[in-house]
Design a protein around this motif. Sequence first.
Motif, PDB file in Angstrom:
ATOM      1  N   LYS A 218       0.830  -1.205   0.000  1.00  0.00           N
ATOM      2  CA  LYS A 218       0.000   0.000   0.000  1.00  0.00           C
ATOM      3  C   LYS A 218       0.868   1.259   0.000  1.00  0.00           C
ATOM      4  CE  LYS A 218      -3.992  -1.916   2.497  1.00  0.00           C
ATOM      5  NZ  LYS A 218      -4.788  -1.842   3.759  1.00  0.00           N
ATOM      6  N   GLU A 219       1.962   1.221   0.791  1.00  0.00           N
ATOM      7  CA  GLU A 219       2.868   2.376   0.839  1.00  0.00           C
ATOM      8  C   GLU A 219       3.490   2.630  -0.532  1.00  0.00           C
ATOM      9  OE1 GLU A 219       5.794   2.036   3.883  1.00  0.00           O
ATOM     10  OE2 GLU A 219       4.352   1.521   5.449  1.00  0.00           O
TER      11      GLU A 219
ATOM     12  N   THR B 244       4.663   5.951  -4.536  1.00  0.00           N
ATOM     13  CA  THR B 244       5.601   5.853  -5.657  1.00  0.00           C
ATOM     14  C   THR B 244       4.848   5.551  -6.946  1.00  0.00           C
ATOM     15  OG1 THR B 244       5.976   3.449  -5.626  1.00  0.00           O
ATOM     16  CG2 THR B 244       7.201   4.763  -4.016  1.00  0.00           C
ATOM     17  N   ASP B 245       5.599   5.577  -8.034  1.00  0.00           N
ATOM     18  CA  ASP B 245       5.039   5.220  -9.335  1.00  0.00           C
ATOM     19  C   ASP B 245       5.485   3.836  -9.774  1.00  0.00           C
ATOM     20  OD1 ASP B 245       3.667   7.663  -9.716  1.00  0.00           O
ATOM     21  OD2 ASP B 245       5.530   8.652 -10.328  1.00  0.00           O
ATOM     22  N   MET B 246       6.009   3.038  -8.842  1.00  0.00           N
ATOM     23  CA  MET B 246       6.457   1.689  -9.175  1.00  0.00           C
ATOM     24  C   MET B 246       5.283   0.873  -9.722  1.00  0.00           C
ATOM     25  SD  MET B 246       8.831   0.739  -5.851  1.00  0.00           S
ATOM     26  CE  MET B 246       8.895  -0.986  -6.326  1.00  0.00           C
TER      27      MET B 246
ATOM     28  N   GLU C 281       6.462  -4.697 -10.315  1.00  0.00           N
ATOM     29  CA  GLU C 281       7.754  -4.458  -9.659  1.00  0.00           C
ATOM     30  C   GLU C 281       7.608  -4.497  -8.146  1.00  0.00           C
ATOM     31  OE1 GLU C 281      11.205  -0.981  -9.445  1.00  0.00           O
ATOM     32  OE2 GLU C 281       9.734  -0.980 -11.082  1.00  0.00           O
ATOM     33  N   ILE C 282       6.508  -3.987  -7.633  1.00  0.00           N
ATOM     34  CA  ILE C 282       6.253  -4.039  -6.189  1.00  0.00           C
ATOM     35  C   ILE C 282       6.173  -5.485  -5.731  1.00  0.00           C
ATOM     36  CG2 ILE C 282       4.557  -3.538  -4.388  1.00  0.00           C
ATOM     37  CD1 ILE C 282       3.842  -0.986  -5.932  1.00  0.00           C
ATOM     38  N   ALA C 283       5.509  -6.318  -6.517  1.00  0.00           N
ATOM     39  CA  ALA C 283       5.406  -7.741  -6.182  1.00  0.00           C
ATOM     40  C   ALA C 283       6.786  -8.370  -6.087  1.00  0.00           C
ATOM     41  CB  ALA C 283       4.558  -8.464  -7.229  1.00  0.00           C
TER      42      ALA C 283
ATOM     43  N   LEU D  55      -4.302  -1.553  -8.713  1.00  0.00           N
ATOM     44  CA  LEU D  55      -4.473  -0.353  -9.533  1.00  0.00           C
ATOM     45  C   LEU D  55      -5.615   0.501  -9.008  1.00  0.00           C
ATOM     46  CD1 LEU D  55      -3.883  -1.760 -13.140  1.00  0.00           C
ATOM     47  CD2 LEU D  55      -2.284  -0.556 -11.633  1.00  0.00           C
ATOM     48  N   ALA D  56      -6.702  -0.141  -8.557  1.00  0.00           N
ATOM     49  CA  ALA D  56      -7.834   0.609  -8.005  1.00  0.00           C
ATOM     50  C   ALA D  56      -7.441   1.310  -6.712  1.00  0.00           C
ATOM     51  CB  ALA D  56      -9.015  -0.335  -7.773  1.00  0.00           C
ATOM     52  N   PHE D  57      -6.626   0.647  -5.884  1.00  0.00           N
ATOM     53  CA  PHE D  57      -6.158   1.258  -4.645  1.00  0.00           C
ATOM     54  C   PHE D  57      -5.332   2.493  -4.959  1.00  0.00           C
ATOM     55  CE2 PHE D  57      -2.946   1.952  -1.409  1.00  0.00           C
ATOM     56  CZ  PHE D  57      -3.682   1.922  -0.236  1.00  0.00           C
TER      57      PHE D  57
END
Length: 291
Positions: free
Chosen positions: A242-243, A248-250, A254-256, A280-282
């Motif tokens: 969530k952070e 960020t725009d990651m 990539e976050i995964a 994406l909705a979050f």
Amino acid sequence: MTVFPKPGSVWNYERGVSYSFLYSEFGPNMVELTSNEKAPYAIEPHQHPHFEVLYITKGCRRLRLRDRDYEARAGDLILFKPGEEHAECHGSKTISFVTLRFKAERLLRSGVELPLEEAPGPVLQLGKRKRFMELFTRMLDEQRSALENSGLLLSAYLVEFFVLMRRAMQEWIARNRKSPRKISRVQAALDAIQKNLDRPPELTELARRCFLSPSHFSHVFKAEVGMSPRDYAISIRINKAKEYLAGTDMPAQEIAAVLGYDSPYFFYRQFKHKTGMTALAFRARHRTAEK
């Protein structure tokens, strides 16, 4: 004030009588009884991969840990945890003490648990000195006798010592606890999970860090945290995701990867299951709220 020798100084000492006990279930050279070690002596800064416990039966020993000086006298327990660099020197003309060396996992396999993480150390005033001294006397007499099944009886004495030490440590912790809030027995596991989000430690490793058996650890963890270690690790990873999504725009893929998910699709499913919305909705909702 404690005076320690400069590095490289030569300090001679005459070691007194030392007895080593061999216990296969706890590990070799685990217990030593040293009597009348004569000063002056000094042990330069060092550390161990195991726990080292010294129970002072006579005299005084001084030590330095984390740039602080301490003094342990008869009836005190010195506790050195793995990786703690410390130095030691004499505090009296002669000293007698019992030394125990062990790794937590060996202790657990023998059914013994100690509140090692809760005891800040390095010097604990345990009390019950008379009972400890009577036990050490029996151990020493049995070691000297070398009668049939002496090793078995010595092992029983050692278990008795750990039980007494556990009780005394718990009483010491209760007396010296500064906050009324209970110290978490699983804090080491919480820290390990938070520091290793990309690869949370296995259950057995988390239990080892807390000096508990895996089954007992799972019970204690859920009782204190309110969820299982696995669910806690998932919640921490989702909160971190969530952070990243909000700040960020990651890309979500990539976050995964940063959070250690082998498959981004598994991350997408887990995120939606825990939050009720897609990644994406979050992100879109958060960005809209900021405008």
